[in-house]
Design a protein around this motif. Structure first.
Motif, PDB file in Angstrom:
ATOM      1  N   MET A   1       0.869  -1.175   0.000  1.00 28.47           N
ATOM      2  CA  MET A   1       0.000   0.000   0.000  1.00 28.47           C
ATOM      3  C   MET A   1       0.907   1.228   0.000  1.00 28.47           C
ATOM      4  SD  MET A   1      -2.603  -1.382   2.977  1.00 28.47           S
ATOM      5  CE  MET A   1      -3.965  -0.254   2.669  1.00 28.47           C
ATOM      6  N   ILE A   2       0.754   2.081  -0.990  1.00 25.23           N
ATOM      7  CA  ILE A   2       1.623   3.244  -1.138  1.00 25.23           C
ATOM      8  C   ILE A   2       0.856   4.511  -0.791  1.00 25.23           C
ATOM      9  CG2 ILE A   2       3.020   4.596  -2.748  1.00 25.23           C
ATOM     10  CD1 ILE A   2       3.554   2.027  -4.290  1.00 25.23           C
ATOM     11  N   GLY A   3       1.434   5.314   0.105  1.00 29.05           N
ATOM     12  CA  GLY A   3       0.812   6.569   0.508  1.00 29.05           C
ATOM     13  C   GLY A   3       0.155   6.473   1.877  1.00 29.05           C
ATOM     14  N   ALA A   4      -0.227   7.632   2.380  1.00 26.91           N
ATOM     15  CA  ALA A   4      -0.909   7.696   3.681  1.00 26.91           C
ATOM     16  C   ALA A   4      -2.358   7.288   3.470  1.00 26.91           C
ATOM     17  CB  ALA A   4      -0.805   9.103   4.268  1.00 26.91           C
ATOM     18  N   VAL A   5      -2.617   6.007   3.472  1.00 26.05           N
ATOM     19  CA  VAL A   5      -3.931   5.476   3.100  1.00 26.05           C
ATOM     20  C   VAL A   5      -4.969   5.650   4.204  1.00 26.05           C
ATOM     21  CG1 VAL A   5      -2.950   3.827   1.480  1.00 26.05           C
ATOM     22  CG2 VAL A   5      -3.255   3.155   3.865  1.00 26.05           C
ATOM     23  N   GLY A   6      -4.513   5.920   5.424  1.00 28.43           N
ATOM     24  CA  GLY A   6      -5.449   6.149   6.518  1.00 28.43           C
ATOM     25  C   GLY A   6      -5.671   4.933   7.399  1.00 28.43           C
ATOM     26  N   LEU A   7      -6.134   5.199   8.613  1.00 32.49           N
ATOM     27  CA  LEU A   7      -6.308   4.151   9.611  1.00 32.49           C
ATOM     28  C   LEU A   7      -7.297   3.079   9.158  1.00 32.49           C
ATOM     29  CD1 LEU A   7      -5.767   3.036  12.451  1.00 32.49           C
ATOM     30  CD2 LEU A   7      -7.566   4.567  13.301  1.00 32.49           C
ATOM     31  N   LYS A   8      -8.429   3.488   8.603  1.00 28.50           N
ATOM     32  CA  LYS A   8      -9.459   2.523   8.221  1.00 28.50           C
ATOM     33  C   LYS A   8      -8.929   1.536   7.175  1.00 28.50           C
ATOM     34  CE  LYS A   8     -14.137   2.078   6.354  1.00 28.50           C
ATOM     35  NZ  LYS A   8     -15.330   2.803   5.817  1.00 28.50           N
ATOM     36  N   ALA A   9      -8.233   2.050   6.166  1.00 29.21           N
ATOM     37  CA  ALA A   9      -7.700   1.183   5.111  1.00 29.21           C
ATOM     38  C   ALA A   9      -6.672   0.213   5.676  1.00 29.21           C
ATOM     39  CB  ALA A   9      -7.079   2.025   4.003  1.00 29.21           C
ATOM     40  N   LEU A  10      -5.851   0.682   6.606  1.00 25.12           N
ATOM     41  CA  LEU A  10      -4.860  -0.197   7.229  1.00 25.12           C
ATOM     42  C   LEU A  10      -5.550  -1.286   8.048  1.00 25.12           C
ATOM     43  CD1 LEU A  10      -2.183   2.416   8.383  1.00 25.12           C
ATOM     44  CD2 LEU A  10      -1.975   0.786   6.494  1.00 25.12           C
ATOM     45  N   GLN A  11      -6.546  -0.890   8.833  1.00 23.93           N
ATOM     46  CA  GLN A  11      -7.269  -1.867   9.654  1.00 23.93           C
ATOM     47  C   GLN A  11      -7.948  -2.920   8.779  1.00 23.93           C
ATOM     48  OE1 GLN A  11      -9.685   0.987  11.805  1.00 23.93           O
ATOM     49  NE2 GLN A  11      -8.558   0.612  13.708  1.00 23.93           N
ATOM     50  N   GLU A  12      -8.550  -2.482   7.693  1.00 28.06           N
ATOM     51  CA  GLU A  12      -9.242  -3.427   6.809  1.00 28.06           C
ATOM     52  C   GLU A  12      -8.262  -4.394   6.169  1.00 28.06           C
ATOM     53  OE1 GLU A  12     -11.503  -1.086   4.087  1.00 28.06           O
ATOM     54  OE2 GLU A  12     -13.127  -0.693   5.524  1.00 28.06           O
ATOM     55  N   ARG A  13      -7.098  -3.894   5.759  1.00 24.28           N
ATOM     56  CA  ARG A  13      -6.105  -4.774   5.146  1.00 24.28           C
ATOM     57  C   ARG A  13      -5.545  -5.756   6.166  1.00 24.28           C
ATOM     58  NH1 ARG A  13      -5.840  -6.831   0.696  1.00 24.28           N
ATOM     59  NH2 ARG A  13      -6.125  -4.802  -0.297  1.00 24.28           N
ATOM     60  N   ILE A  14      -5.322  -5.283   7.390  1.00 22.79           N
ATOM     61  CA  ILE A  14      -4.839  -6.169   8.460  1.00 22.79           C
ATOM     62  C   ILE A  14      -5.868  -7.259   8.735  1.00 22.79           C
ATOM     63  CG2 ILE A  14      -4.328  -6.273  10.940  1.00 22.79           C
ATOM     64  CD1 ILE A  14      -3.130  -3.398  10.571  1.00 22.79           C
ATOM     65  N   ASN A  15      -7.131  -6.870   8.844  1.00 20.89           N
ATOM     66  CA  ASN A  15      -8.185  -7.850   9.113  1.00 20.89           C
ATOM     67  C   ASN A  15      -8.357  -8.839   7.964  1.00 20.89           C
ATOM     68  OD1 ASN A  15      -8.826  -6.818  11.620  1.00 20.89           O
ATOM     69  ND2 ASN A  15     -10.361  -5.410  10.840  1.00 20.89           N
ATOM     70  N   THR A  16      -8.268  -8.349   6.736  1.00 14.58           N
ATOM     71  CA  THR A  16      -8.394  -9.239   5.574  1.00 14.58           C
ATOM     72  C   THR A  16      -7.269 -10.253   5.568  1.00 14.58           C
ATOM     73  OG1 THR A  16      -9.456  -7.499   4.286  1.00 14.58           O
ATOM     74  CG2 THR A  16      -8.499  -9.340   3.066  1.00 14.58           C
ATOM     75  N   THR A  17      -6.073  -9.814   5.945  1.00 12.77           N
ATOM     76  CA  THR A  17      -4.937 -10.737   6.046  1.00 12.77           C
ATOM     77  C   THR A  17      -5.147 -11.737   7.181  1.00 12.77           C
ATOM     78  OG1 THR A  17      -3.450  -9.016   5.208  1.00 12.77           O
ATOM     79  CG2 THR A  17      -2.420 -10.877   6.332  1.00 12.77           C
ATOM     80  N   ARG A  18      -5.757 -11.281   8.243  1.00 12.51           N
ATOM     81  CA  ARG A  18      -5.951 -12.100   9.440  1.00 12.51           C
ATOM     82  C   ARG A  18      -7.082 -13.115   9.288  1.00 12.51           C
ATOM     83  NH1 ARG A  18      -6.072  -8.266  13.989  1.00 12.51           N
ATOM     84  NH2 ARG A  18      -3.853  -8.747  14.216  1.00 12.51           N
ATOM     85  N   CYS A  19      -8.212 -12.657   8.774  1.00 10.07           N
ATOM     86  CA  CYS A  19      -9.394 -13.529   8.787  1.00 10.07           C
ATOM     87  C   CYS A  19     -10.150 -13.576   7.450  1.00 10.07           C
ATOM     88  CB  CYS A  19     -10.341 -13.133   9.908  1.00 10.07           C
ATOM     89  SG  CYS A  19     -11.111 -11.501   9.658  1.00 10.07           S
ATOM     90  N   GLY A  20      -9.619 -12.873   6.443  1.00  9.03           N
ATOM     91  CA  GLY A  20     -10.281 -12.907   5.151  1.00  9.03           C
ATOM     92  C   GLY A  20     -11.418 -11.935   4.985  1.00  9.03           C
ATOM     93  N   LYS A  21     -11.661 -11.076   6.013  1.00  7.70           N
ATOM     94  CA  LYS A  21     -12.748 -10.107   5.955  1.00  7.70           C
ATOM     95  C   LYS A  21     -12.248  -8.749   6.442  1.00  7.70           C
ATOM     96  CE  LYS A  21     -15.252 -12.499   8.755  1.00  7.70           C
ATOM     97  NZ  LYS A  21     -16.389 -12.910   9.620  1.00  7.70           N
ATOM     98  N   ALA A  22     -12.921  -7.684   6.015  1.00  5.25           N
ATOM     99  CA  ALA A  22     -12.535  -6.337   6.426  1.00  5.25           C
ATOM    100  C   ALA A  22     -12.716  -6.129   7.922  1.00  5.25           C
ATOM    101  CB  ALA A  22     -13.303  -5.271   5.637  1.00  5.25           C
ATOM    102  N   VAL A  23     -13.683  -6.843   8.483  1.00  3.08           N
ATOM    103  CA  VAL A  23     -13.931  -6.789   9.941  1.00  3.08           C
ATOM    104  C   VAL A  23     -13.933  -8.222  10.460  1.00  3.08           C
ATOM    105  CG1 VAL A  23     -15.502  -6.099  11.766  1.00  3.08           C
ATOM    106  CG2 VAL A  23     -15.306  -4.675   9.698  1.00  3.08           C
ATOM    107  N   CYS A  24     -13.036  -8.512  11.382  1.00  2.00           N
ATOM    108  CA  CYS A  24     -12.959  -9.884  11.914  1.00  2.00           C
ATOM    109  C   CYS A  24     -13.965 -10.085  13.046  1.00  2.00           C
ATOM    110  CB  CYS A  24     -11.547 -10.168  12.438  1.00  2.00           C
ATOM    111  SG  CYS A  24     -10.303 -10.223  11.099  1.00  2.00           S
TER     112      CYS A  24
END
Length: 253
Positions: free
Chosen positions: A230-253
């Motif tokens: 992810m390139i640029g200051a994408v913001g907290l929400k985008a980071l959280q969603e990507r982390i969750n998608t990596t963790r559980c396959g969904k934007a919200v775990c």
């Protein structure tokens, strides 16, 4: 003109000459007629150019994502486990967020709040910080001091204090400011100067720039989460969603 004829005309107009030569040879008069047809059609249907641009952008995005994923896979050990980086949060976390930053990057300064929120709110997150000084000599000097702080502080606690103070300060970050902040957080200044002059800062930055080149990074902040860049200051929400998608396959775990 029907859609097939239009598509053929446009394809002929935009296809490489070598490709056209492999299919058929046009006379000068035919080329002139094709050009006129394409021009007339595009002037009548300019929205087609928007569709073409959108499709090109889509294909370029897909291709860039594929390159990023391959580069992350090929350099995974260095990206995730290099001794030349700072690890914050849970060292055994189930997801790792890697940030490339520059102390003189205004967007990095804004994004620091996102990192601190993630650090506080996500006990399962592992955060890796990599100096990527792309904004001039002052940035390189500040990064060299930061690396010396990292060399002296194995826990990362003083480094994080140093990082927040230098990133949050006003004015240009350079050697003088970074050294002053290192003194504020209680570093051994004699050792700090020795470490700054050692080969480690140069080796650390060379490693970061090599990885950035492999990934095609051209600015800060830039992030890696899982196999995604992810390139640029994408913001907290985008980071959280990507982390969750990596963790559980969904934007919200």
């Amino acid at each position: 003109m029907n859609r097939f004829s239009a598509a053929l005309a446009i394809a002929c107009a935009f296809a490489p000459a070598a490709a056209l030569a492999q299919t058929q040879t046009f006379s000068p008069q035919q080329r002139e007629e094709i050009g006129a047809v394409v021009r007339e059609y595009l002037l009548t249907h300019p929205e087609l150019l928007q569709e073409v641009a959108a499709e090109l952008d889509k294909r370029q995005t897909v291709a860039a994502e594929a390159r990023h994923k391959k580069a992350v896979k090929d350099n995974a050990e260095t990206i995730l486990n290099s001794p030349r980086q700072v690890v914050l949060g849970n060292p055994q976390g189930d997801v790792t967020l890697v940030e490339f930053f520059d102390y003189n990057c205004g967007y990095c300064k804004q994004a620091m709040a996102d990192m601190m929120t993630l650090l506080k709110d996500d006990p399962k997150l592992r955060i890796v910080l990599k100096e990527f000084p792309v904004l001039g000599d002052g940035s390189v000097e500040a990064a060299q001091v930061a690396i010396a702080v990292r060399m002296q502080d194995k826990t990362g606690k003083k480094y994080l204090d140093f990082h927040q103070r230098l990133m949050g300060g006003r004015g240009e970050a350079n050697r003088a400011r970074a050294v002053a902040v290192a003194r504020e957080v209680g570093m051994d200044m004699a050792r700090l100067e020795k470490d700054i002059a050692s080969d480690e800062p140069r080796a650390t930055l060379a490693e970061s720039f090599h990885i950035a080149e492999e990934l095609g990074l051209n600015g800060t902040p830039s992030y890696i989460v899982g196999e995604n860049v992810m390139i640029g200051a994408v913001g907290l929400k985008a980071l959280q969603e990507r982390i969750n998608t990596t963790r559980c396959g969904k934007a919200v775990c």
